[in-house]
Design a protein around this motif. Structure first.
Motif, PDB file in Angstrom:
ATOM      1  N   GLY A 240       1.101  -1.418  -0.050  1.00 32.16           N
ATOM      2  CA  GLY A 240       0.326  -0.135  -0.252  1.00 32.16           C
ATOM      3  C   GLY A 240       1.338   0.952   0.045  1.00 32.16           C
ATOM      4  N   HIS A 241       1.845   1.062   0.326  1.00 33.47           N
ATOM      5  CA  HIS A 241       2.843   2.115   0.505  1.00 33.47           C
ATOM      6  C   HIS A 241       4.156   2.741  -0.563  1.00 33.47           C
ATOM      7  CE1 HIS A 241       1.061   3.647   4.179  1.00 33.47           C
ATOM      8  NE2 HIS A 241       0.812   2.345   4.184  1.00 33.47           N
ATOM      9  N   ILE A 242       3.517   2.210  -1.382  1.00 32.82           N
ATOM     10  CA  ILE A 242       4.756   1.494  -2.948  1.00 32.82           C
ATOM     11  C   ILE A 242       4.082   2.645  -3.762  1.00 32.82           C
ATOM     12  CG2 ILE A 242       5.530   0.397  -4.651  1.00 32.82           C
ATOM     13  CD1 ILE A 242       5.397  -2.333  -3.409  1.00 32.82           C
ATOM     14  N   GLY A 243       5.680   3.625  -3.591  1.00 36.29           N
ATOM     15  CA  GLY A 243       5.057   4.807  -4.430  1.00 36.29           C
ATOM     16  C   GLY A 243       4.422   4.991  -6.183  1.00 36.29           C
ATOM     17  N   ILE A 244       4.109   5.626  -6.890  1.00 39.34           N
ATOM     18  CA  ILE A 244       3.067   5.322  -7.599  1.00 39.34           C
ATOM     19  C   ILE A 244       3.701   6.417  -8.702  1.00 39.34           C
ATOM     20  CG2 ILE A 244       1.670   5.433  -9.677  1.00 39.34           C
ATOM     21  CD1 ILE A 244       1.984   3.162  -7.520  1.00 39.34           C
ATOM     22  N   ASP A 245       4.520   6.679  -9.515  1.00 37.79           N
ATOM     23  CA  ASP A 245       5.127   7.588 -10.337  1.00 37.79           C
ATOM     24  C   ASP A 245       4.264   8.539 -11.031  1.00 37.79           C
ATOM     25  OD1 ASP A 245       8.082   6.421  -9.648  1.00 37.79           O
ATOM     26  OD2 ASP A 245       8.060   5.825 -12.210  1.00 37.79           O
ATOM     27  N   GLY A 246       4.666  10.106 -10.406  1.00 37.43           N
ATOM     28  CA  GLY A 246       3.951  10.910 -11.470  1.00 37.43           C
ATOM     29  C   GLY A 246       2.579  11.420 -10.218  1.00 37.43           C
ATOM     30  N   GLU A 247       2.774  10.316  -9.274  1.00 38.07           N
ATOM     31  CA  GLU A 247       1.379  10.847  -8.322  1.00 38.07           C
ATOM     32  C   GLU A 247       1.323  11.575  -7.154  1.00 38.07           C
ATOM     33  OE1 GLU A 247      -1.595   9.675  -8.511  1.00 38.07           O
ATOM     34  OE2 GLU A 247      -1.187   8.756 -10.351  1.00 38.07           O
ATOM     35  N   THR A 248       1.192  12.379  -6.600  1.00 37.54           N
ATOM     36  CA  THR A 248       1.227  13.690  -5.949  1.00 37.54           C
ATOM     37  C   THR A 248       0.277  13.303  -4.489  1.00 37.54           C
ATOM     38  OG1 THR A 248       0.489  15.570  -6.957  1.00 37.54           O
ATOM     39  CG2 THR A 248       2.783  14.916  -7.440  1.00 37.54           C
ATOM     40  N   ARG A 249      -1.053  12.672  -4.554  1.00 39.26           N
ATOM     41  CA  ARG A 249      -1.799  13.002  -3.815  1.00 39.26           C
ATOM     42  C   ARG A 249      -1.050  12.216  -2.054  1.00 39.26           C
ATOM     43  NH1 ARG A 249      -7.666  12.127  -2.881  1.00 39.26           N
ATOM     44  NH2 ARG A 249      -7.592  12.080  -5.155  1.00 39.26           N
ATOM     45  N   LEU A 250      -1.383  13.197  -1.123  1.00 42.15           N
ATOM     46  CA  LEU A 250      -1.102  12.877   0.047  1.00 42.15           C
ATOM     47  C   LEU A 250      -0.801  12.026   0.569  1.00 42.15           C
ATOM     48  CD1 LEU A 250       1.396  14.066   2.194  1.00 42.15           C
ATOM     49  CD2 LEU A 250      -0.866  15.168   3.226  1.00 42.15           C
ATOM     50  N   CYS A 251      -0.776  10.975   1.292  1.00 47.33           N
ATOM     51  CA  CYS A 251      -0.981   9.483   2.023  1.00 47.33           C
ATOM     52  C   CYS A 251      -1.007   9.766   3.624  1.00 47.33           C
ATOM     53  CB  CYS A 251       0.726   8.769   1.749  1.00 47.33           C
ATOM     54  SG  CYS A 251      -0.774   7.354   2.714  1.00 47.33           S
ATOM     55  N   HIS A 252      -1.570   9.405   4.068  1.00 48.36           N
ATOM     56  CA  HIS A 252      -1.608   9.328   5.568  1.00 48.36           C
ATOM     57  C   HIS A 252      -0.314   8.629   6.248  1.00 48.36           C
ATOM     58  CE1 HIS A 252      -2.436   4.624   6.235  1.00 48.36           C
ATOM     59  NE2 HIS A 252      -3.340   5.183   5.150  1.00 48.36           N
ATOM     60  N   CYS A 253       0.720   8.429   5.390  1.00 53.57           N
ATOM     61  CA  CYS A 253       1.926   8.081   6.288  1.00 53.57           C
ATOM     62  C   CYS A 253       2.929   8.405   6.280  1.00 53.57           C
ATOM     63  CB  CYS A 253       2.142   6.967   5.705  1.00 53.57           C
ATOM     64  SG  CYS A 253       2.912   6.982   4.247  1.00 53.57           S
ATOM     65  N   GLY A 254       2.248   9.947   5.326  1.00 56.71           N
ATOM     66  CA  GLY A 254       3.459  11.512   5.620  1.00 56.71           C
ATOM     67  C   GLY A 254       4.067  11.652   4.315  1.00 56.71           C
ATOM     68  N   ASN A 255       4.280  10.597   3.290  1.00 54.59           N
ATOM     69  CA  ASN A 255       4.603  10.262   1.859  1.00 54.59           C
ATOM     70  C   ASN A 255       4.067  11.199   0.677  1.00 54.59           C
ATOM     71  OD1 ASN A 255       7.415   9.953   2.604  1.00 54.59           O
ATOM     72  ND2 ASN A 255       6.197   7.698   2.943  1.00 54.59           N
ATOM     73  N   GLN A 256       4.016  11.312  -0.336  1.00 50.03           N
ATOM     74  CA  GLN A 256       2.994  11.357  -1.191  1.00 50.03           C
ATOM     75  C   GLN A 256       2.851  10.156  -2.479  1.00 50.03           C
ATOM     76  OE1 GLN A 256       4.999  14.706  -2.952  1.00 50.03           O
ATOM     77  NE2 GLN A 256       2.829  16.470  -1.815  1.00 50.03           N
ATOM     78  N   GLY A 257       1.750  10.056  -3.062  1.00 54.61           N
ATOM     79  CA  GLY A 257       1.682   8.654  -4.276  1.00 54.61           C
ATOM     80  C   GLY A 257       1.942   7.891  -3.682  1.00 54.61           C
ATOM     81  N   CYS A 258       1.447   7.134  -2.596  1.00 60.06           N
ATOM     82  CA  CYS A 258       1.235   5.784  -2.573  1.00 60.06           C
ATOM     83  C   CYS A 258       0.514   5.336  -3.177  1.00 60.06           C
ATOM     84  CB  CYS A 258       1.351   5.567  -0.929  1.00 60.06           C
ATOM     85  SG  CYS A 258       2.688   6.383   0.164  1.00 60.06           S
ATOM     86  N   LEU A 259       0.172   4.369  -3.142  1.00 57.80           N
ATOM     87  CA  LEU A 259      -0.343   3.348  -3.913  1.00 57.80           C
ATOM     88  C   LEU A 259      -1.837   3.420  -3.289  1.00 57.80           C
ATOM     89  CD1 LEU A 259      -2.091   1.124  -6.185  1.00 57.80           C
ATOM     90  CD2 LEU A 259      -1.322  -0.904  -4.856  1.00 57.80           C
ATOM     91  N   GLU A 260      -1.757   3.061  -2.096  1.00 53.02           N
ATOM     92  CA  GLU A 260      -2.976   3.461  -0.809  1.00 53.02           C
ATOM     93  C   GLU A 260      -3.687   4.585  -1.014  1.00 53.02           C
ATOM     94  OE1 GLU A 260      -3.355   2.797   3.121  1.00 53.02           O
ATOM     95  OE2 GLU A 260      -2.577   0.751   2.934  1.00 53.02           O
ATOM     96  N   ALA A 261      -2.626   5.562  -1.462  1.00 51.42           N
ATOM     97  CA  ALA A 261      -3.691   7.033  -1.486  1.00 51.42           C
ATOM     98  C   ALA A 261      -4.477   7.282  -2.482  1.00 51.42           C
ATOM     99  CB  ALA A 261      -2.616   7.901  -1.067  1.00 51.42           C
ATOM    100  N   ILE A 262      -4.091   6.578  -3.560  1.00 49.21           N
ATOM    101  CA  ILE A 262      -4.182   6.847  -5.078  1.00 49.21           C
ATOM    102  C   ILE A 262      -5.272   5.727  -5.814  1.00 49.21           C
ATOM    103  CG2 ILE A 262      -2.641   8.622  -5.257  1.00 49.21           C
ATOM    104  CD1 ILE A 262      -1.401   5.899  -7.374  1.00 49.21           C
TER     105      ILE A 262
END
Length: 411
Positions: A240-262
């Protein structure tokens, strides 16, 4: 799919394992299967019979009739509890030691933010079901629990849950063992769901498969060579917290572009709300006006009704998930991928989008016979997997003697 501890077993553990997994069997079968002497087999069978773990047919007359007696597991000699806690629901099953369900229950959870009241509620419901099934405490052999956050399996503690910070380093196994006085195993929810699918769902004939849960979060459980693969600390499969290239949506873990966030349920609901508010989806707009909110299920339902905005949202989610799963398929070369969790209710449109990305991003050899399908058990896989988690531990070669000594009268 069953897991075993690969080490030299004691004679009694080996004999019990054969009776448990292959029974009914007779003494001659056991001698032939184990290579043990007849006297050793007879001694250990009598030991198991005296402990009430196995039973045999009524004896006939003579030694020949006795050798043909068929031995089987005494399924009602004890029970285990399997628990699955989700963000919004709790499910508990009580099984006998043959993993037949004796009683079950499910409850909606209004909040799991605080560990103490949540765990008290779980304990109360376990107690209620034990009373309902008239199971005395001395017949409770163990408890397996799946929690919706990262778990250190060896320590039995939660570890840095990104959306439930109050649970961090909570001594889950210790709390439950002290309360119930029996062995307890703690794992994350998707691992026990994978075990359940392998034990009694669509994956019973698979030795290598991936189980993916898409709900409030996204995670995967990896079954490799018939055993759950947790990695060195227990967080293998946390996609869920693997980053997706080109995605910037903020995840609740604090990172941007996590699979879970999008691509998880909250992201689908958020995109559905946007489509409703902009008028892109008249169907979602009507739902918003009547309910004042949009859920991922609403988006999935509208997609199945042909709403173009909802179709786009569901397909985008499926393709993003599929692009990450392709990496796992390329690495582990499983025979099957099973999709579970609440978003799986979005139907074949969601599944086909996942399949499209996996096939597109994986070599032909990895996907030519790859089965990609929905979980057969869905939410029911969790309690079943939690039950088999603790049963396999109690009856493992490593722990079998301890199980005998702990739960049954001393010899």
């Amino acid at each position: 799919m069953r897991s075993l501890y690969y080490q030299t077993p004691s004679a009694v553990a080996l004999i019990f394992h054969i009776i448990r997994t292959e029974g009914p069997v007779n003494r001659t079968d056991i001698v032939n299967r184990t290579g043990l002497s007849k006297s050793t087999v007879s001694l250990q069978i009598n030991r198991l019979l005296s402990r009430g773990l196995i039973r045999e047919e009524s004896p006939g007359t003579g030694e020949k009739a006795r050798r043909k007696l068929r031995l089987e597991l005494a399924a009602d000699s004890g029970c285990v509890v399997g628990v699955l806690l989700g963000i919004h629901a709790l499910t508990i099953n009580i099984f006998n030691i043959a993993m037949t369900t004796l009683v079950e229950g499910s409850w909606e959870m209004t909040s799991v933010i605080e560990p103490e009241p949540t765990n008290r509620f779980i304990m109360e419901k376990i107690e209620e079901l034990l009373q309902k099934a008239t199971i005395p405490r001395d017949k409770l052999w163990g408890i397996g629990i799946g929690f919706p956050f990262p778990v250190d399996f060896r320590k039995g503690t939660s570890d840095s849950p990104p959306n439930l910070p109050l649970w961090n380093q909570y001594p889950l196994r210790k709390v439950y063992e002290e309360h119930f006085g029996c062995p307890v195993l703690i794992d994350n929810d998707v691992n026990v769901m994978a075990l359940g699918e392998g034990f009694s769902g669509a994956a019973q004939e698979e030795k290598d498969f991936i189980f993916v849960k898409v709900g409030t979060g996204i995670g995967s459980g990896l079954i490799l060579d018939g055993k759950i693969y947790r990695g060195s600390k227990g967080c293998a499969g946390d996609i869920g917290h693997i980053g997706i290239d080109g995605e910037t949506r903020l995840c609740h873990c604090g990172n941007q572009g996590c699979l879970e966030a999008i691509a998880a349920a909250p992201a689908i609901a958020s995109k559905g709300l946007e489509a409703a508010m902009t008028g892109e989806s008249p169907l979602l707009e009507n739902i918003l006006q009547s309910k004042s909110r949009i859920t991922s299920r609403d988006v999935g339902d509208c997609a199945q009704r042909g709403d173009m905005a909802s179709i786009r949202i569901i397909q985008e989610s499926g393709r993003k998930i599929g692009s990450v799963l392709a990496k796992l398929v390329n690495f582990a070369n499983p025979g099957a991928v099973y999709i579970g969790g609440g978003v799986a209710n979005s139907g074949n449109l969601f599944l086909s989008s996942i399949r499209e990305s996996i096939v597109k991003r994986s070599p032909h050899l990895a996907t030519i016979d790859l089965s990609i399908r929905f979980s057969e058990l869905m939410a029911r896989s969790g309690p079943s997997g939690a039950g088999i988690l603790i049963i396999d531990e109690l009856f493992s070669f490593a722990r079998f003697q301890e199980t005998l000594d702990r739960r049954l009268p001393a010899e």
